[in-house]
Motif scaffolding. Structure first.
Motif, PDB file in Angstrom:
ATOM      1  N   ALA A  80      31.543  36.065  36.512  1.00 56.12           N
ATOM      2  CA  ALA A  80      32.049  37.331  37.032  1.00 56.12           C
ATOM      3  C   ALA A  80      31.791  37.458  38.531  1.00 56.12           C
ATOM      4  CB  ALA A  80      31.397  38.492  36.294  1.00 56.12           C
ATOM      5  N   PHE A  81      30.598  37.068  38.978  1.00 54.49           N
ATOM      6  CA  PHE A  81      30.289  37.147  40.409  1.00 54.49           C
ATOM      7  C   PHE A  81      31.182  36.207  41.208  1.00 54.49           C
ATOM      8  CE2 PHE A  81      26.405  39.489  39.408  1.00 54.49           C
ATOM      9  CZ  PHE A  81      26.273  40.291  40.530  1.00 54.49           C
ATOM     10  N   ALA A  82      31.490  35.049  40.660  1.00 57.88           N
ATOM     11  CA  ALA A  82      32.398  34.123  41.346  1.00 57.88           C
ATOM     12  C   ALA A  82      33.779  34.748  41.493  1.00 57.88           C
ATOM     13  CB  ALA A  82      32.483  32.804  40.574  1.00 57.88           C
ATOM     14  N   ASP A  83      34.203  35.496  40.488  1.00 57.24           N
ATOM     15  CA  ASP A  83      35.525  36.122  40.507  1.00 57.24           C
ATOM     16  C   ASP A  83      35.623  37.253  41.528  1.00 57.24           C
ATOM     17  OD1 ASP A  83      36.393  34.418  38.530  1.00 57.24           O
ATOM     18  OD2 ASP A  83      36.072  35.849  36.900  1.00 57.24           O
ATOM     19  N   VAL A  84      34.506  37.957  41.789  1.00 59.06           N
ATOM     20  CA  VAL A  84      34.565  39.137  42.663  1.00 59.06           C
ATOM     21  C   VAL A  84      34.141  38.831  44.094  1.00 59.06           C
ATOM     22  CG1 VAL A  84      34.074  40.640  40.701  1.00 59.06           C
ATOM     23  CG2 VAL A  84      32.204  39.992  42.237  1.00 59.06           C
ATOM     24  N   ALA A  85      33.771  37.591  44.370  1.00 55.39           N
ATOM     25  CA  ALA A  85      33.203  37.260  45.692  1.00 55.39           C
ATOM     26  C   ALA A  85      34.091  37.686  46.851  1.00 55.39           C
ATOM     27  CB  ALA A  85      32.927  35.753  45.768  1.00 55.39           C
ATOM     28  N   ALA A  86      35.396  37.608  46.671  1.00 54.88           N
ATOM     29  CA  ALA A  86      36.314  37.923  47.771  1.00 54.88           C
ATOM     30  C   ALA A  86      36.865  39.343  47.698  1.00 54.88           C
ATOM     31  CB  ALA A  86      37.472  36.921  47.774  1.00 54.88           C
ATOM     32  N   LEU A  87      36.510  40.104  46.681  1.00 52.49           N
ATOM     33  CA  LEU A  87      37.047  41.457  46.529  1.00 52.49           C
ATOM     34  C   LEU A  87      36.350  42.440  47.473  1.00 52.49           C
ATOM     35  CD1 LEU A  87      37.316  41.876  42.642  1.00 52.49           C
ATOM     36  CD2 LEU A  87      39.141  41.338  44.272  1.00 52.49           C
ATOM     37  N   PRO A  88      37.072  43.491  47.920  1.00 52.56           N
ATOM     38  CA  PRO A  88      36.424  44.536  48.717  1.00 52.56           C
ATOM     39  C   PRO A  88      35.391  45.283  47.879  1.00 52.56           C
ATOM     40  CG  PRO A  88      38.663  45.175  48.122  1.00 52.56           C
ATOM     41  CD  PRO A  88      38.504  43.748  47.718  1.00 52.56           C
ATOM     42  N   LEU A  89      34.516  46.008  48.561  1.00 56.85           N
ATOM     43  CA  LEU A  89      33.327  46.584  47.945  1.00 56.85           C
ATOM     44  C   LEU A  89      33.598  47.381  46.675  1.00 56.85           C
ATOM     45  CD1 LEU A  89      30.254  47.095  48.159  1.00 56.85           C
ATOM     46  CD2 LEU A  89      30.809  49.166  49.444  1.00 56.85           C
ATOM     47  N   GLU A  90      34.450  48.381  46.745  1.00 55.14           N
ATOM     48  CA  GLU A  90      34.623  49.261  45.593  1.00 55.14           C
ATOM     49  C   GLU A  90      35.175  48.513  44.387  1.00 55.14           C
ATOM     50  OE1 GLU A  90      36.816  53.446  44.368  1.00 55.14           O
ATOM     51  OE2 GLU A  90      36.150  53.144  46.433  1.00 55.14           O
ATOM     52  N   LYS A  91      36.146  47.632  44.615  1.00 56.93           N
ATOM     53  CA  LYS A  91      36.707  46.859  43.506  1.00 56.93           C
ATOM     54  C   LYS A  91      35.667  45.919  42.910  1.00 56.93           C
ATOM     55  CE  LYS A  91      41.614  46.892  44.723  1.00 56.93           C
ATOM     56  NZ  LYS A  91      42.801  46.051  45.055  1.00 56.93           N
ATOM     57  N   ALA A  92      34.844  45.332  43.791  1.00 54.94           N
ATOM     58  CA  ALA A  92      33.814  44.413  43.315  1.00 54.94           C
ATOM     59  C   ALA A  92      32.762  45.152  42.499  1.00 54.94           C
ATOM     60  CB  ALA A  92      33.157  43.706  44.499  1.00 54.94           C
ATOM     61  N   VAL A  93      32.329  46.309  42.988  1.00 53.97           N
ATOM     62  CA  VAL A  93      31.329  47.090  42.263  1.00 53.97           C
ATOM     63  C   VAL A  93      31.870  47.508  40.901  1.00 53.97           C
ATOM     64  CG1 VAL A  93      30.057  49.269  42.217  1.00 53.97           C
ATOM     65  CG2 VAL A  93      30.100  47.901  44.304  1.00 53.97           C
ATOM     66  N   ARG A  94      33.099  47.940  40.878  1.00 47.14           N
ATOM     67  CA  ARG A  94      33.722  48.346  39.610  1.00 47.14           C
ATOM     68  C   ARG A  94      33.700  47.178  38.617  1.00 47.14           C
ATOM     69  NH1 ARG A  94      36.868  52.558  38.670  1.00 47.14           N
ATOM     70  NH2 ARG A  94      37.101  52.901  40.916  1.00 47.14           N
ATOM     71  N   ALA A  95      34.058  45.998  39.107  1.00 47.50           N
ATOM     72  CA  ALA A  95      34.072  44.817  38.237  1.00 47.50           C
ATOM     73  C   ALA A  95      32.668  44.465  37.768  1.00 47.50           C
ATOM     74  CB  ALA A  95      34.692  43.636  38.983  1.00 47.50           C
ATOM     75  N   MET A  96      31.680  44.597  38.655  1.00 48.73           N
ATOM     76  CA  MET A  96      30.296  44.273  38.290  1.00 48.73           C
ATOM     77  C   MET A  96      29.749  45.234  37.241  1.00 48.73           C
ATOM     78  SD  MET A  96      28.686  43.343  42.011  1.00 48.73           S
ATOM     79  CE  MET A  96      29.499  42.180  43.112  1.00 48.73           C
ATOM     80  N   VAL A  97      30.076  46.502  37.376  1.00 51.32           N
ATOM     81  CA  VAL A  97      29.645  47.491  36.375  1.00 51.32           C
ATOM     82  C   VAL A  97      30.285  47.157  35.021  1.00 51.32           C
ATOM     83  CG1 VAL A  97      29.731  49.907  35.682  1.00 51.32           C
ATOM     84  CG2 VAL A  97      29.233  49.307  38.069  1.00 51.32           C
ATOM     85  N   ALA A  98      31.577  46.851  35.048  1.00 51.88           N
ATOM     86  CA  ALA A  98      32.279  46.504  33.808  1.00 51.88           C
ATOM     87  C   ALA A  98      31.649  45.274  33.163  1.00 51.88           C
ATOM     88  CB  ALA A  98      33.759  46.263  34.096  1.00 51.88           C
ATOM     89  N   VAL A  99      31.290  44.296  33.969  1.00 55.40           N
ATOM     90  CA  VAL A  99      30.673  43.072  33.457  1.00 55.40           C
ATOM     91  C   VAL A  99      29.311  43.370  32.839  1.00 55.40           C
ATOM     92  CG1 VAL A  99      29.568  40.924  34.195  1.00 55.40           C
ATOM     93  CG2 VAL A  99      31.909  41.433  34.889  1.00 55.40           C
ATOM     94  N   ALA A 100      28.536  44.229  33.483  1.00 55.41           N
ATOM     95  CA  ALA A 100      27.212  44.587  32.952  1.00 55.41           C
ATOM     96  C   ALA A 100      27.344  45.227  31.573  1.00 55.41           C
ATOM     97  CB  ALA A 100      26.497  45.531  33.910  1.00 55.41           C
ATOM     98  N   ILE A 101      28.333  46.097  31.426  1.00 56.18           N
ATOM     99  CA  ILE A 101      28.545  46.744  30.127  1.00 56.18           C
ATOM    100  C   ILE A 101      28.992  45.712  29.094  1.00 56.18           C
ATOM    101  CG2 ILE A 101      29.985  48.414  28.885  1.00 56.18           C
ATOM    102  CD1 ILE A 101      30.012  50.086  31.491  1.00 56.18           C
ATOM    103  N   GLN A 102      29.910  44.823  29.485  1.00 51.07           N
ATOM    104  CA  GLN A 102      30.375  43.782  28.563  1.00 51.07           C
ATOM    105  C   GLN A 102      29.224  42.856  28.160  1.00 51.07           C
ATOM    106  OE1 GLN A 102      33.716  41.801  30.405  1.00 51.07           O
ATOM    107  NE2 GLN A 102      34.689  43.751  30.899  1.00 51.07           N
ATOM    108  N   ALA A 103      28.353  42.536  29.123  1.00 53.91           N
ATOM    109  CA  ALA A 103      27.223  41.653  28.838  1.00 53.91           C
ATOM    110  C   ALA A 103      26.284  42.277  27.813  1.00 53.91           C
ATOM    111  CB  ALA A 103      26.467  41.335  30.121  1.00 53.91           C
ATOM    112  N   HIS A 104      26.085  43.587  27.915  1.00 54.66           N
ATOM    113  CA  HIS A 104      25.222  44.271  26.956  1.00 54.66           C
ATOM    114  C   HIS A 104      25.880  44.393  25.586  1.00 54.66           C
ATOM    115  CE1 HIS A 104      22.764  45.290  30.425  1.00 54.66           C
ATOM    116  NE2 HIS A 104      21.822  45.644  29.591  1.00 54.66           N
ATOM    117  N   ARG A 105      27.187  44.179  25.553  1.00 54.88           N
ATOM    118  CA  ARG A 105      27.883  44.206  24.269  1.00 54.88           C
ATOM    119  C   ARG A 105      27.894  42.844  23.587  1.00 54.88           C
ATOM    120  NH1 ARG A 105      33.268  47.970  25.344  1.00 54.88           N
ATOM    121  NH2 ARG A 105      32.492  49.755  24.162  1.00 54.88           N
ATOM    122  N   ILE A 106      27.286  41.830  24.233  1.00 52.01           N
ATOM    123  CA  ILE A 106      27.122  40.525  23.599  1.00 52.01           C
ATOM    124  C   ILE A 106      25.935  40.635  22.646  1.00 52.01           C
ATOM    125  CG2 ILE A 106      26.579  38.088  23.951  1.00 52.01           C
ATOM    126  CD1 ILE A 106      27.841  38.295  26.734  1.00 52.01           C
TER     127      ILE A 106
END
Length: 207
Positions: free
Chosen positions: A86-112
């Protein structure tokens, strides 16, 4: 004074058959932790569920705590593989989009396997291996800090180590509490609302 349990494996599994035995033992430990709890996870019970002898278990693991540590390590590896991608995917994204993706990933990770995640969070102190969690957290901080370093022009002047700690800890706490301690399973709408509010929180802190 009680002796600390032995938590290091006795030996590593190098052959296919021995790896299958270890996988069966670790899988059985995870299932027992979720369904029956730590106290019921005796080495005899684990061997029984895994379909191997207790003698075979002791060839690889000196205690049930060592098996719990192996479950923790496997679970953390699964999550970190997901997070690194996920971090590799967001490396080039602007801040707000990257943060949104990171939050989504954290929630998905906790659903594993959330039931297992909850049990492990509760039982890790009993294994005496909190450093496993600390190492997991350090990698998360480093990944987030690397993103901030590459987007210095989008954030306010702030110590990047501290900012990474604040952001990762906040995201982790929100995801952990929402997924593992909510009274009922989160709906898709609730997840989207949480992502939106958490993004506002983290992006606002960094701006």
């Amino acid at each position: 004074m009680a002796r600390k349990p032995l938590t290091k494996p006795r030996k590593s599994a190098s052959q296919e058959r021995s790896r299958a035995t270890v996988d069966a033992l670790v899988g059985a430990t995870a299932r027992i932790l979720v369904k029956e709890g730590f106290d019921r996870a005796s080495t005899n019970r684990i061997a029984e569920v895994a379909g191997v002898s207790v003698g075979s278990l002791y060839q690889y693991f000196p205690s049930k705590e060592a098996l719990v540590v192996a479950v923790v390590d496997r679970h953390n590896r699964d999550i970190m593989q997901f997070v690194r991608g996920a971090f590799a995917d967001v490396a080039a994204l602007p801040l707000e989009k990257a943060v949104r993706a990171m939050v989504a990933v954290a929630i998905q990770a906790h659903r594993i396997d959330p039931k297992l995640h909850r049990v492990l969070a509760e039982q890790i102190p009993r294994t005496g291996r909190l450093e496993n969690v600390e190492g997991f957290n350090r990698e998360n901080y480093a990944l987030f800090r690397a993103y901030l370093e590459g987007h210095r022009d989008e954030i306010r002047a702030v110590d990047l180590e501290l900012a990474a700690f604040v952001c990762v800890t906040s995201i982790e706490a929100l995801a952990h509490t929402a997924v593992l301690h909510s009274a009922q399973k989160l709906s898709d709408e609730a997840v989207e609302a949480l992502i939106e509010e958490a993004t506002r929180l983290i992006a606002g802190y960094l701006n």
